[in-house]
Design an enzyme around this catalytic site. Structure first.
Site, PDB file in Angstrom:
ATOM      1  N   GLY A 275     -32.895   0.420 -50.818  1.00 22.63           N
ATOM      2  CA  GLY A 275     -33.575   1.571 -50.460  1.00 22.63           C
ATOM      3  C   GLY A 275     -34.679   1.279 -49.445  1.00 22.63           C
ATOM      4  N   ASP A 315     -39.051   9.223 -41.472  1.00 18.28           N
ATOM      5  CA  ASP A 315     -38.802   8.545 -42.492  1.00 18.28           C
ATOM      6  C   ASP A 315     -40.240   8.412 -43.409  1.00 18.28           C
ATOM      7  OD1 ASP A 315     -36.281   7.753 -41.940  1.00 18.28           O
ATOM      8  OD2 ASP A 315     -36.605   5.610 -41.494  1.00 18.28           O
ATOM      9  N   HIS A 447      -4.763  20.486 -30.867  1.00 10.95           N
ATOM     10  CA  HIS A 447      -3.540  19.480 -31.519  1.00 10.95           C
ATOM     11  C   HIS A 447      -3.028  18.497 -30.375  1.00 10.95           C
ATOM     12  CE1 HIS A 447       0.053  18.196 -33.633  1.00 10.95           C
ATOM     13  NE2 HIS A 447       0.630  18.402 -32.640  1.00 10.95           N
TER      14      HIS A 447
HETATM   15  P1  NAD Z   1     -29.857   3.508 -50.538  1.00  5.47           P
HETATM   16  O1  NAD Z   1     -31.132   4.163 -51.169  1.00  5.47           O
HETATM   17  O2  NAD Z   1     -28.922   4.808 -49.860  1.00  5.47           O
HETATM   18  O3  NAD Z   1     -28.941   2.699 -51.584  1.00  5.47           O
HETATM   19  C1  NAD Z   1     -29.531   1.878 -52.294  1.00  5.47           C
HETATM   20  C2  NAD Z   1     -28.608   1.581 -53.627  1.00  5.47           C
HETATM   21  O4  NAD Z   1     -28.927   0.582 -54.265  1.00  5.47           O
HETATM   22  C3  NAD Z   1     -28.490   2.720 -54.442  1.00  5.47           C
HETATM   23  O5  NAD Z   1     -27.190   3.174 -54.616  1.00  5.47           O
HETATM   24  C4  NAD Z   1     -29.282   2.014 -55.792  1.00  5.47           C
HETATM   25  O6  NAD Z   1     -28.816   2.762 -56.913  1.00  5.47           O
HETATM   26  C5  NAD Z   1     -28.943   0.824 -55.378  1.00  5.47           C
HETATM   27  N1  NAD Z   1     -29.748  -0.214 -56.337  1.00  5.47           N
HETATM   28  C6  NAD Z   1     -31.040   0.126 -56.402  1.00  5.47           C
HETATM   29  N2  NAD Z   1     -31.908  -1.107 -57.177  1.00  5.47           N
HETATM   30  C7  NAD Z   1     -30.642  -1.605 -57.376  1.00  5.47           C
HETATM   31  C8  NAD Z   1     -30.452  -3.093 -58.374  1.00  5.47           C
HETATM   32  N3  NAD Z   1     -31.803  -3.799 -58.754  1.00  5.47           N
HETATM   33  N4  NAD Z   1     -29.205  -3.608 -58.637  1.00  5.47           N
HETATM   34  C9  NAD Z   1     -28.299  -2.904 -57.812  1.00  5.47           C
HETATM   35  N5  NAD Z   1     -28.275  -1.777 -57.115  1.00  5.47           N
HETATM   36  C10 NAD Z   1     -29.341  -1.280 -57.038  1.00  5.47           C
HETATM   37  O7  NAD Z   1     -30.550   2.799 -49.271  1.00  5.47           O
HETATM   38  P2  NAD Z   1     -30.065   1.944 -48.319  1.00  5.47           P
HETATM   39  O8  NAD Z   1     -28.619   1.542 -48.281  1.00  5.47           O
HETATM   40  O9  NAD Z   1     -30.973   0.705 -48.283  1.00  5.47           O
HETATM   41  O10 NAD Z   1     -30.536   2.763 -46.908  1.00  5.47           O
HETATM   42  C11 NAD Z   1     -31.660   3.004 -46.871  1.00  5.47           C
HETATM   43  C12 NAD Z   1     -31.881   4.302 -46.250  1.00  5.47           C
HETATM   44  O11 NAD Z   1     -31.490   4.479 -44.833  1.00  5.47           O
HETATM   45  C13 NAD Z   1     -30.712   5.482 -46.787  1.00  5.47           C
HETATM   46  O12 NAD Z   1     -31.492   6.671 -47.130  1.00  5.47           O
HETATM   47  C14 NAD Z   1     -29.598   5.678 -45.999  1.00  5.47           C
HETATM   48  O13 NAD Z   1     -29.294   6.758 -45.901  1.00  5.47           O
HETATM   49  C15 NAD Z   1     -30.435   5.216 -44.640  1.00  5.47           C
HETATM   50  N6  NAD Z   1     -29.561   4.584 -43.669  1.00  5.47           N
HETATM   51  C16 NAD Z   1     -28.531   5.473 -43.255  1.00  5.47           C
HETATM   52  C17 NAD Z   1     -27.655   4.767 -42.300  1.00  5.47           C
HETATM   53  C18 NAD Z   1     -26.517   5.774 -41.816  1.00  5.47           C
HETATM   54  O14 NAD Z   1     -26.402   6.978 -41.780  1.00  5.47           O
HETATM   55  N7  NAD Z   1     -25.294   5.170 -41.360  1.00  5.47           N
HETATM   56  C19 NAD Z   1     -27.541   3.652 -42.182  1.00  5.47           C
HETATM   57  C20 NAD Z   1     -28.325   2.752 -42.836  1.00  5.47           C
HETATM   58  C21 NAD Z   1     -29.242   3.299 -43.627  1.00  5.47           C
END
Ligand code: NAD
Length: 468
Positions: A275, A315, A447
């Site tokens: 995150g 953000d 199509h």
């Molecule tokens: P995220 O919050 O989407 O995912 C983080 C995941 O880590 C969660 O599923 C959580 O349950 C897990 N987690 C947390 N602590 C943990 C632990 N101790 N052990 C195991 N798992 C754990 O965060 P992200 O992937 O870092 O992305 C950050 C943000 O940036 C998000 O909101 C994402 O949507 C955005 N982002 C979007 C895109 C895209 O649109 N393609 C690309 C990159 C990032």
């Protein structure tokens, strides 16, 4: 005190630079302050350079399956440094593009670190200039667009060290290709890097604390994504929370808690993708009395904070943490300031994950719609029944649509498959126009295209699917 500018934007990511351009178009004398690179994380360290990496991975995967297309590519290989270099060049090109746009729109770019002090009619902006010295500027409005950074959890060692424990930034510019990789977190960042490194042959394990990957997506999509990624060799540890991450002699050791049992995993490198945290520090928010909630600046539907003249977008103002949400807010915020905005933003925000296969979605998941107390009609259409997908050898995945049974309104759409990130916009437009099933059914889909699966999934919700 004379005003230096009408508007100062702090931060030049997709939110900030877009807001600045719109402000200039509306005749405001505008400046933008950037402490690092024009274009922010998205263009320099996020959305764009990762797409370049993923494209290389995707092509390499296709090269390895050349025979499926009747082609011969003997022992395809890659030059890792060149793959990384291409991604950096792409980022640089876009960074230069933002510079060009700033000049074209006569927006003054101030290179340095900004903070705010009390001022009137908006907070004053003090910039410690990169070139040395500082400038104190008074304007009518300030837009905070400082973005976010990778969340780090020092208590359990989830902190990037740039060498063996990576955040997304390090994972984008590695010195060498790791033979084994642990990815902590199965959100978009974790899975995109898992996809890239696996495509180039790394042994990848993704660890997710919750009970499914991509937890924000519809459950059926999460399940299909896991299956598709496992087929490519990515391993998953679901319902496994990382409790400690440490450097070992040759790599990293991850301790995880899976159903109450402690286990350890070893790899050469680890990526922390658990995150993000908003960049709210050292901006003077305390002194100004800016309201913060759960680490984000609190804003009203027009992006105004509780402090006169101060707005926040993207953000730093909370989820969803997506570039297109930031730029959309930027335009709305500036138009509101100029008295030219329509009603508050209500357009649904699509989400895209660029794994192979891709995932794209908008609106409510089936579970969310039912939790909302709605009766729903759900349709599905698999790409294996779509002609273009068969011709392209991209038959993996499906489209799922969710309609309100009473009104016919499209409540949500969820897709997994080839290029679905390009297709989701069709559903975004439909939802913004408040389309019902009748209008989607009456729409002509070309199509042969994979988008026909969007039409068919809508027909399926009403029991009149044609091609399955
Ligand atoms: P995220 O919050 O989407 O995912 C983080 C995941 O880590 C969660 O599923 C959580 O349950 C897990 N987690 C947390 N602590 C943990 C632990 N101790 N052990 C195991 N798992 C754990 O965060 P992200 O992937 O870092 O992305 C950050 C943000 O940036 C998000 O909101 C994402 O949507 C955005 N982002 C979007 C895109 C895209 O649109 N393609 C690309 C990159 C990032």
């Amino acid at each position: 005190m004379a005003l230096d500018f009408d508007l100062i934007v702090i931060g030049s990511g997709p939110g900030g630079y877009t807001a600045a351009i719109r402000a200039a178009q509306l005749g405001m004398k505008t400046a933008i302050v950037e402490r690092e690179l024009l274009g922010g994380i998205c263009l320099n360290w996020g959305c764009i350079p990762t797409k370049a990496l993923l494209k290389s991975g995707e092509i390499f995967e296709t090269m390895n399956h050349a025979a499926d297309y009747g082609l011969i590519a003997e022992k395809p290989t890659y030059d890792f440094a060149k793959v990384i270099d291409r991604s950096r060049k792409v980022a640089k090109q876009l960074n230069g593009g933002v510079g060009f746009l700033m000049k074209k729109n006569k927006i003054e770019v101030i290179e340095g670190v900004a903070r705010m002090e009390k001022g009137d009619p908006a907070p004053k902006v003090v910039v410690d200039l990169r070139a040395g010295g500082s400038r104190t500027l008074q304007c009518k409005y300030v837009i905070l667009a400082t973005g976010a950074r990778a969340k780090e959890i020092p208590a359990i060692g989830l902190v990037g060290d740039g060498d063996r424990i990576w955040t997304y930034r390090d994972a984008m510019t590695p010195k060498a290709h790791p033979a084994s990789l642990l990815v902590i977190g199965s959100g978009a960042i974790g899975l995109e890097f898992a996809s890239f490194y696996r495509a180039l042959g790394s042994n990848v394990t993704v660890i997710e604390a919750l009970d499914r990957i991509l937890p924000v997506e519809d459950e059926e999509i999460s399940a299909a994504a896991q299956k598709a990624l496992e087929k490519r060799g990515i391993k998953f540890r679901i319902s496994a929370k990382v409790t400690k991450l440490a450097k070992s002699k040759d790599g990293v050791t991850v301790t995880l808690d899976a159903s109450g049992k402690s286990e350890t995993l070893e790899a050469e490198r680890a990526i922390v993708a658990v995150g993000i945290d908003a960049n709210i520090e050292k901006l003077g928010l305390d002194t100004l009395g800016v309201k913060i909630d759960r680490g984000h600046v609190v804003t009203d539907p027009h992006c105004a904070t509780n402090v006169k003249g101060l707005y926040a977008i993207g953000d730093v103002a909370g989820p969803p943490w997506l570039a297109h949400k930031a730029s959309h807010e930027g335009v709305h915020c500036v138009e509101h300031i100029a008295g030219k905005a329509g009603p508050p933003i209500k357009a649904p925000i699509p989400g895209c994950t660029y794994t192979t296969p891709q995932v794209a979605s908008i609106g409510l998941t089936e579970t969310q719609a039912k939790k909302d107390g709605r009766k729903v009609k759900v349709g599905r259409f698999p790409f294996r029944a779509n002609g273009k997908a068969i011709a392209s050898n991209e038959t993996e995945g499906f489209v799922k649509t969710i309609f309100d049974e009473q009104t016919g309104a499209l409540l949500g759409a969820h897709m997994i498959g080839g290029e679905v990130t390009e297709m989701i916009q069709g559903f975004a437009l439909a939802m913004t126009l408040e389309a019902t099933e009748a209008e989607i059914m009456a729409t002509v889909f070309p199509h042969p295209t994979m988008s026909e699966a969007m039409h068919e999934a809508s027909l399926d919700a009403y029991g009149i699917v044609l091609n399955t």
